[in-house]
Design an enzyme around this catalytic site. Sequence first.
Site, PDB file in Angstrom:
ATOM      1  N   ARG A 313      59.305 -40.905  55.358  1.00  0.00           N
ATOM      2  CA  ARG A 313      59.502 -40.559  54.039  1.00  0.00           C
ATOM      3  C   ARG A 313      60.894 -39.996  53.530  1.00  0.00           C
ATOM      4  O   ARG A 313      61.196 -39.466  52.480  1.00  0.00           O
ATOM      5  CB  ARG A 313      58.518 -39.424  54.148  1.00  0.00           C
ATOM      6  CG  ARG A 313      58.280 -38.504  52.626  1.00  0.00           C
ATOM      7  CD  ARG A 313      58.107 -39.221  51.768  1.00  0.00           C
ATOM      8  NE  ARG A 313      57.900 -38.337  50.317  1.00  0.00           N
ATOM      9  CZ  ARG A 313      58.803 -38.117  49.834  1.00  0.00           C
ATOM     10  NH1 ARG A 313      60.170 -38.135  49.954  1.00  0.00           N
ATOM     11  NH2 ARG A 313      58.895 -37.151  48.650  1.00  0.00           N
ATOM     12  N   LYS A 314      61.681 -39.517  54.637  1.00  0.00           N
ATOM     13  CA  LYS A 314      63.071 -39.170  54.475  1.00  0.00           C
ATOM     14  C   LYS A 314      62.989 -37.923  53.587  1.00  0.00           C
ATOM     15  O   LYS A 314      63.590 -37.854  52.563  1.00  0.00           O
ATOM     16  CB  LYS A 314      64.186 -40.147  53.832  1.00  0.00           C
ATOM     17  CG  LYS A 314      64.137 -41.304  54.884  1.00  0.00           C
ATOM     18  CD  LYS A 314      65.441 -42.064  54.689  1.00  0.00           C
ATOM     19  CE  LYS A 314      65.739 -43.401  55.591  1.00  0.00           C
ATOM     20  NZ  LYS A 314      64.633 -44.334  55.521  1.00  0.00           N
TER      21      LYS A 314
END
Length: 493
Positions: A313-314
């Site tokens: 998802r960073k």
Amino acid sequence: MAKVSELILSLFDVGAVKFGSFKLKSGIQSPIYFDLRVIISHPKLMQTICEILEEVVGGLKAVDVICGVPYTALPLATIISVRKNIPMVIKRREQKLYGTGKMIEGEYTEGQTKCLILEDVVTTGSSIVETTLALRSHGILVDEAIVVLNRNYPAADENLKKNGISLTSVVKVDQLLDVLLNGDRITLKQKVEVEKFLAEGQTIPEAVQPLKTEQNGDGEEGIESSLSKKLSSPKSQKLFDIIISKQSNLCLSADCETWQELISIGEVVGSKICAMKTHVDALSFQDPNEIALFKRKLAELASEHNFVIIEDRKFADIGSTVMKQLTAAPFSISEWAHFVTVHSIPGPGMLKAFKEKDKGVILIAEMSSVGNLPSILPDYKKKTLEMVEESGNEDIVVGFVSQSRVGSSLGGKGGGGSATCFLQFTPGVSLHSTGDALGQQYVTVRNAILERDADVIIVGRGILQQGREKWVEAAEQYRKEGWEALKEKLQLK
Ligand code: S5P
């Protein structure tokens, strides 16, 4: 009851329950320790345990088969199966790479066979849940489990209940302490000490299954085991154990168009990977029902094939926003991802959100794309590491996405010391291409591991673009090259 008291005293006498001072992985000292593996050396005790278990089984609803959770409960289930004439099934710890590829051994009928699970010790209940999910994914009905020793850890009850499993315990810790005190095996001081320890919410350490280690004659531990201990967190140790046991340091970047395709590739290459990386927001779903189905199927696959799910998802925001992004429906990432990727840009505060949800964090220290700022900015990588160390978050930070080493190496260049290490996950790996039109840059498997010091290689299109019929072949090629290079780097046998 008399029999249970007799059992408790025998468990103490053979050293299956120990009192003293035992250091946990977390560094906490525990006054008590369980190791039920020793019971297999005491046939009389095995018999007593089985007699008690048989009485318990007799009091439950009828079952068609029983399943012992490996290893200690396996011989117990075998004895009960033979004596009570109840067939067994066995859940393999990992899927066979050849032959029938079956996960469950033994006969059963999908949707009809009812199974009872046997376990020796319960802490968080995760082994029982894992076994249940694997059995259920094969259509076997499971809603009950029996355990010899229950450590009264509240999270276990909750975990089992949530998964629809009711647990019957032969011995609970409070009863164990009473019997041992009355039987003059422990002092009142020892009992109080353990009670206080448990009241603080601590869990009693259990003998962990050893990694596949080569023991030397003088009892020195194997290299895999000593490397695992250098890792910062139980979460990275768990992944390292999977890497060793599956002989795979391949993380599949499952960047598929649809969730159905992702599940299909997981089914066929699950046995070849140590982790699967997802971009859940890049998959197309028709409705929330599909998302729910996807989450369940993915969790079942991970349990069945023993791999870790990394949601890429960073995250890159302040803690309170990150918490919402991590938990909000419809994706509810915190429910199914074991690890998540996170940018270090917002600073250490946001790491608390991941700690609260018990998620392993992989911080982005460098990227693979042309001109990425983390690789260009001086000290970005160093500051990312310092952020973890200075905020005391080594226990949840599993490692870094990076193109070169962050901190101490597990065994490659500059390795060999005793410093705490983090795993290095390196994307931008392909045996077929050097880059794409949008800035991605690739290196080979050997280059990533031996030159750049990767511990885990992340491969997406290198496998996916080979086409459905070649997924297995391609994954095997990356697994094999990756494992050979890792063995060379870490000097494993
Ligand atoms: O620096 C990075 C970091 C990541 S997580 N470079 C990357 O390519 N990634 C991810 O790895 C990227 O988002 C993609 O999911 C995967 C690489 O896919 P491939 O098809 O290029 O192997």
